[in-house]
Scaffold this motif. Sequence first.
Motif, PDB file in Angstrom:
ATOM      1  N   SER A 192       0.853  -1.182   0.000  1.00  0.00           N
ATOM      2  CA  SER A 192       0.000   0.000   0.000  1.00  0.00           C
ATOM      3  C   SER A 192       0.890   1.234   0.000  1.00  0.00           C
ATOM      4  CB  SER A 192      -0.939   0.006   1.209  1.00  0.00           C
ATOM      5  OG  SER A 192      -0.219   0.367   2.370  1.00  0.00           O
ATOM      6  N   THR A 193       0.294   2.356  -0.367  1.00  0.00           N
ATOM      7  CA  THR A 193       1.054   3.605  -0.405  1.00  0.00           C
ATOM      8  C   THR A 193       1.503   3.990   0.998  1.00  0.00           C
ATOM      9  OG1 THR A 193      -0.248   4.266  -2.317  1.00  0.00           O
ATOM     10  CG2 THR A 193       0.937   6.010  -1.192  1.00  0.00           C
ATOM     11  N   LYS A 194       0.747   3.609   2.002  1.00  0.00           N
ATOM     12  CA  LYS A 194       1.095   3.935   3.390  1.00  0.00           C
ATOM     13  C   LYS A 194       2.155   2.997   3.959  1.00  0.00           C
ATOM     14  CE  LYS A 194      -1.729   7.281   4.909  1.00  0.00           C
ATOM     15  NZ  LYS A 194      -1.147   8.541   5.372  1.00  0.00           N
ATOM     16  N   ALA A 195       2.041   1.703   3.587  1.00  0.00           N
ATOM     17  CA  ALA A 195       2.879   0.706   4.257  1.00  0.00           C
ATOM     18  C   ALA A 195       4.089   0.270   3.441  1.00  0.00           C
ATOM     19  CB  ALA A 195       2.033  -0.518   4.604  1.00  0.00           C
ATOM     20  N   GLY A 196       4.111   0.560   2.145  1.00  0.00           N
ATOM     21  CA  GLY A 196       5.178   0.042   1.300  1.00  0.00           C
ATOM     22  C   GLY A 196       4.833  -1.358   0.788  1.00  0.00           C
ATOM     23  N   PHE A 241      17.193 -10.444  -6.137  1.00  0.00           N
ATOM     24  CA  PHE A 241      16.399  -9.267  -5.757  1.00  0.00           C
ATOM     25  C   PHE A 241      15.176  -9.677  -4.938  1.00  0.00           C
ATOM     26  CE2 PHE A 241      12.956  -6.222  -6.609  1.00  0.00           C
ATOM     27  CZ  PHE A 241      13.563  -5.046  -6.191  1.00  0.00           C
ATOM     28  N   ILE A 242      14.459 -10.672  -5.437  1.00  0.00           N
ATOM     29  CA  ILE A 242      13.213 -11.082  -4.769  1.00  0.00           C
ATOM     30  C   ILE A 242      13.506 -11.640  -3.390  1.00  0.00           C
ATOM     31  CG2 ILE A 242      11.253 -12.718  -4.884  1.00  0.00           C
ATOM     32  CD1 ILE A 242      11.039 -10.371  -6.877  1.00  0.00           C
ATOM     33  N   ASN A 243      14.622 -12.393  -3.274  1.00  0.00           N
ATOM     34  CA  ASN A 243      14.905 -13.078  -2.011  1.00  0.00           C
ATOM     35  C   ASN A 243      15.525 -12.188  -0.941  1.00  0.00           C
ATOM     36  OD1 ASN A 243      13.824 -15.459  -2.923  1.00  0.00           O
ATOM     37  ND2 ASN A 243      15.762 -16.179  -3.809  1.00  0.00           N
ATOM     38  N   ARG A 244      15.759 -10.921  -1.244  1.00  0.00           N
ATOM     39  CA  ARG A 244      16.308 -10.032  -0.219  1.00  0.00           C
ATOM     40  C   ARG A 244      15.370  -9.964   0.989  1.00  0.00           C
ATOM     41  NH1 ARG A 244      20.663  -6.899  -1.510  1.00  0.00           N
ATOM     42  NH2 ARG A 244      21.222  -6.984  -3.700  1.00  0.00           N
ATOM     43  N   GLY A 245      14.072  -9.983   0.696  1.00  0.00           N
ATOM     44  CA  GLY A 245      13.096 -10.000   1.786  1.00  0.00           C
ATOM     45  C   GLY A 245      12.937  -8.660   2.467  1.00  0.00           C
ATOM     46  N   GLY A 246      12.082  -8.631   3.477  1.00  0.00           N
ATOM     47  CA  GLY A 246      11.804  -7.389   4.193  1.00  0.00           C
ATOM     48  C   GLY A 246      10.768  -6.539   3.471  1.00  0.00           C
ATOM     49  N   ARG A 247      10.678  -5.295   3.905  1.00  0.00           N
ATOM     50  CA  ARG A 247       9.680  -4.406   3.327  1.00  0.00           C
ATOM     51  C   ARG A 247      10.327  -3.339   2.473  1.00  0.00           C
ATOM     52  NH1 ARG A 247       6.424  -1.369   7.109  1.00  0.00           N
ATOM     53  NH2 ARG A 247       7.878  -1.843   8.786  1.00  0.00           N
ATOM     54  N   LEU A 248       9.784  -3.137   1.298  1.00  0.00           N
ATOM     55  CA  LEU A 248      10.237  -2.041   0.460  1.00  0.00           C
ATOM     56  C   LEU A 248       9.567  -0.781   1.008  1.00  0.00           C
ATOM     57  CD1 LEU A 248      10.854  -2.802  -3.169  1.00  0.00           C
ATOM     58  CD2 LEU A 248       9.982  -0.541  -2.694  1.00  0.00           C
ATOM     59  N   PRO A 249      10.366   0.244   1.398  1.00  0.00           N
ATOM     60  CA  PRO A 249       9.777   1.367   2.146  1.00  0.00           C
ATOM     61  C   PRO A 249       8.696   2.111   1.366  1.00  0.00           C
ATOM     62  CG  PRO A 249      12.168   1.404   2.263  1.00  0.00           C
ATOM     63  CD  PRO A 249      11.821   0.370   1.244  1.00  0.00           C
ATOM     64  N   ALA A 250       7.762   2.666   2.128  1.00  0.00           N
ATOM     65  CA  ALA A 250       6.668   3.432   1.525  1.00  0.00           C
ATOM     66  C   ALA A 250       7.217   4.717   0.934  1.00  0.00           C
ATOM     67  CB  ALA A 250       5.619   3.748   2.583  1.00  0.00           C
ATOM     68  N   PRO A 251       6.593   5.192  -0.144  1.00  0.00           N
ATOM     69  CA  PRO A 251       7.070   6.443  -0.746  1.00  0.00           C
ATOM     70  C   PRO A 251       6.693   7.641   0.126  1.00  0.00           C
ATOM     71  CG  PRO A 251       5.068   5.707  -1.830  1.00  0.00           C
ATOM     72  CD  PRO A 251       5.424   4.650  -0.838  1.00  0.00           C
ATOM     73  N   THR A 252       7.403   8.741  -0.064  1.00  0.00           N
ATOM     74  CA  THR A 252       7.086   9.943   0.729  1.00  0.00           C
ATOM     75  C   THR A 252       5.652  10.394   0.472  1.00  0.00           C
ATOM     76  OG1 THR A 252       8.032  11.236  -1.052  1.00  0.00           O
ATOM     77  CG2 THR A 252       9.460  10.777   0.823  1.00  0.00           C
ATOM     78  N   LYS A 253       5.119  10.050  -0.717  1.00  0.00           N
ATOM     79  CA  LYS A 253       3.735  10.403  -1.052  1.00  0.00           C
ATOM     80  C   LYS A 253       2.747   9.864  -0.021  1.00  0.00           C
ATOM     81  CE  LYS A 253       1.941  10.680  -5.394  1.00  0.00           C
ATOM     82  NZ  LYS A 253       1.710  10.168  -6.739  1.00  0.00           N
ATOM     83  N   GLY A 254       3.116   8.744   0.617  1.00  0.00           N
ATOM     84  CA  GLY A 254       2.213   8.135   1.590  1.00  0.00           C
ATOM     85  C   GLY A 254       2.121   8.945   2.878  1.00  0.00           C
ATOM     86  N   ILE A 255       3.112   9.832   3.105  1.00  0.00           N
ATOM     87  CA  ILE A 255       3.102  10.637   4.335  1.00  0.00           C
ATOM     88  C   ILE A 255       2.458  11.974   3.978  1.00  0.00           C
ATOM     89  CG2 ILE A 255       4.550  11.460   6.259  1.00  0.00           C
ATOM     90  CD1 ILE A 255       4.729   8.437   5.649  1.00  0.00           C
ATOM     91  N   ASN A 256       1.143  11.998   3.995  1.00  0.00           N
ATOM     92  CA  ASN A 256       0.450  13.162   3.442  1.00  0.00           C
ATOM     93  C   ASN A 256      -0.313  13.959   4.496  1.00  0.00           C
ATOM     94  OD1 ASN A 256      -1.392  11.234   3.881  1.00  0.00           O
ATOM     95  ND2 ASN A 256      -2.249  11.183   1.825  1.00  0.00           N
ATOM     96  N   ASN A 257      -0.033  13.743   5.761  1.00  0.00           N
ATOM     97  CA  ASN A 257      -0.760  14.501   6.784  1.00  0.00           C
ATOM     98  C   ASN A 257       0.001  15.780   7.175  1.00  0.00           C
ATOM     99  OD1 ASN A 257      -2.729  12.607   6.829  1.00  0.00           O
ATOM    100  ND2 ASN A 257      -1.754  11.407   8.426  1.00  0.00           N
TER     101      ASN A 257
END
Lengths: 454, 145
Positions: A153-157, A438-454
């Motif tokens: 998601s845009t919020k969670a990555g 690439f796929i097996n690196r694992g973890g979360r791909l960080p959310a974009p700055t666009k997701g921090i919209n408050n």
Amino acid sequence: MPIALEEILETIRMTEVEHFDIRTVTMGISLLDCRSDDFKRLKTNIYDKIMRTAAEHVAIAQQVESNYGISIANKRISVTPLAIAADGFYKEDFIELAQTMDRAADELGIDYLGGFSALVQKGFTRGDHSLIQAIPEALSITNHICSSVNVASTKAGINMDAVGMMGEAIKQTAEKTADRLAIGCAKLVVFANVPEDNPFIAGAFHGVSEPDVVINVGISGPGVILRAIKEAPDDLDFASLGERIRRMAFKITRAGEFIGKEVAAKQNVPYGIVDISLAPTPLPGDSVADILKAMGLEDVGATGTTAALALLNDSVKRGGLMASSHVGGMSGAFIPVSEDEGMIKAAQNGHISLEKLEAMTSVCSVGLDMVAVPGKTPASVLAGMIADECAIGMTNNKTTAVRVIPVPGKDVGDMVDYGGLLGAAPIMPVSQLNNSLFINRGGRLPAPTKGINN
Amino acid sequence: MPDLNEQQIRKLVEEAVNQLGSNASGTAVEQVVHEAVQRMQPGSVTPPPPVQAPGQNRIIVTAFGKNRTGILAGLTGVLAEANCDILDLSQKILQEFFTIMLLVDISSSSLSFDQVKEKVVQTGDTLGLKVIIQHEDIFNTMHRV
């Protein structure tokens, strides 16, 4: 003002000639009140609630079809993501629950039941893990059950662990249903930014913020839009072309909302939303690809295709939003390959590639949909396709999805035919370059700055 | 006996038929009609039975086919038999091809929507017509803001 003969004939032409119908009237049912720490009780609660709540769903939808002369192609149910409703249980339990819900759908005469789902964009619960592990087996032994997993998601990555797992799940589902051309994969979709009120399969589920029961409706009317474009003169500019689409989208959305409200009122349950996605069918003339061609392209895949799709999508939204107070779900044009006659031909002729489809998904819903790829495609490549679509969805704050079918034993040049609304798909080439590191690196791909919209 | 208009007489007869069914006899009908008339008298204490307001149940009948004699008579005849009120009618004949649209109020009919539909579609079949019947609301929804 009385209704004119011409208006009546236009409506009849839409339904009888141009295949305008209501694709689905989907009853969303919450399973949150079915929870129990006793598995037998949970299973009984779920079965009883579905049977009790949707007892008249099919009969009433048929009555409304008859009263208004507009066909409702599918009567469906969506339920609370099962990973939430049955959290704490194990893989085998989830498989058993899938069978139970399949039996309920069968007895009720429901076409599809969505909600064998998990929302894991930020991480897994035990239930999420168990459900994902259960997907291949559950889809291979049931007929009506559809599964969806939201991995970004845009919020969670992007949860890249989940992306990798879903690549494996798709591969295993294909193998388990190899005798039926991997049809299990047609009932499995991986999402970014999934909507919680989507009436369309395979991604329908009943979100946790929804009421106990709700009726959502999805329309299908590419044939109607196609006529509006075909009747336009060649030199009509884009704004005027858009207006023609808007007018038609208004009419079909009004019809969809009206039918949805009728089905809801007769069952005494709240009406939710109309999803104004233009869902194509494999019937001649009921094709989103044909609309794009009618705008002036030799075939879909030509340069300009993405721009044409953007115009179509925006115009449909403008008309639909004017027509209805509650628009929801995906609400954008669908470009499934196997379910759209024009797309099938373009893929057979080599005019449309996966790369072009991916570009098109940045301006429409939903994503790489009903795409058949060679059976030899490894899970990591499938996961890479999912990661790319998730990146588009996450970065652009929109829904994207992947419903891909690696058909065992089939290769580029072969066709697979599923019949009915699922249609037929040519096997499309996909890059087989190695991406496993690439796929097996694992973890979360960080959310974009666009997701921090408050 | 008060002066009754046609609509009221129709309602009386329908009520008698509904109540009695196959048990209808001279005295039984008289009894039912008498009770119904009593309810219509000014100052009567019994409230009238709820009836659907006219205009609440309007359908649009559209028929297509090759032109021939008796099409209009056939369609309107079956609607009249079913006590349906035709409010508007428009037709077009293009060469041999015939299109007709009827706006019909079925609220005073003793038949349900499905029964009216079945009867008219059957009649259409015998006349070689394709008949489509829909509630008026769908057209108002799609074509009027």
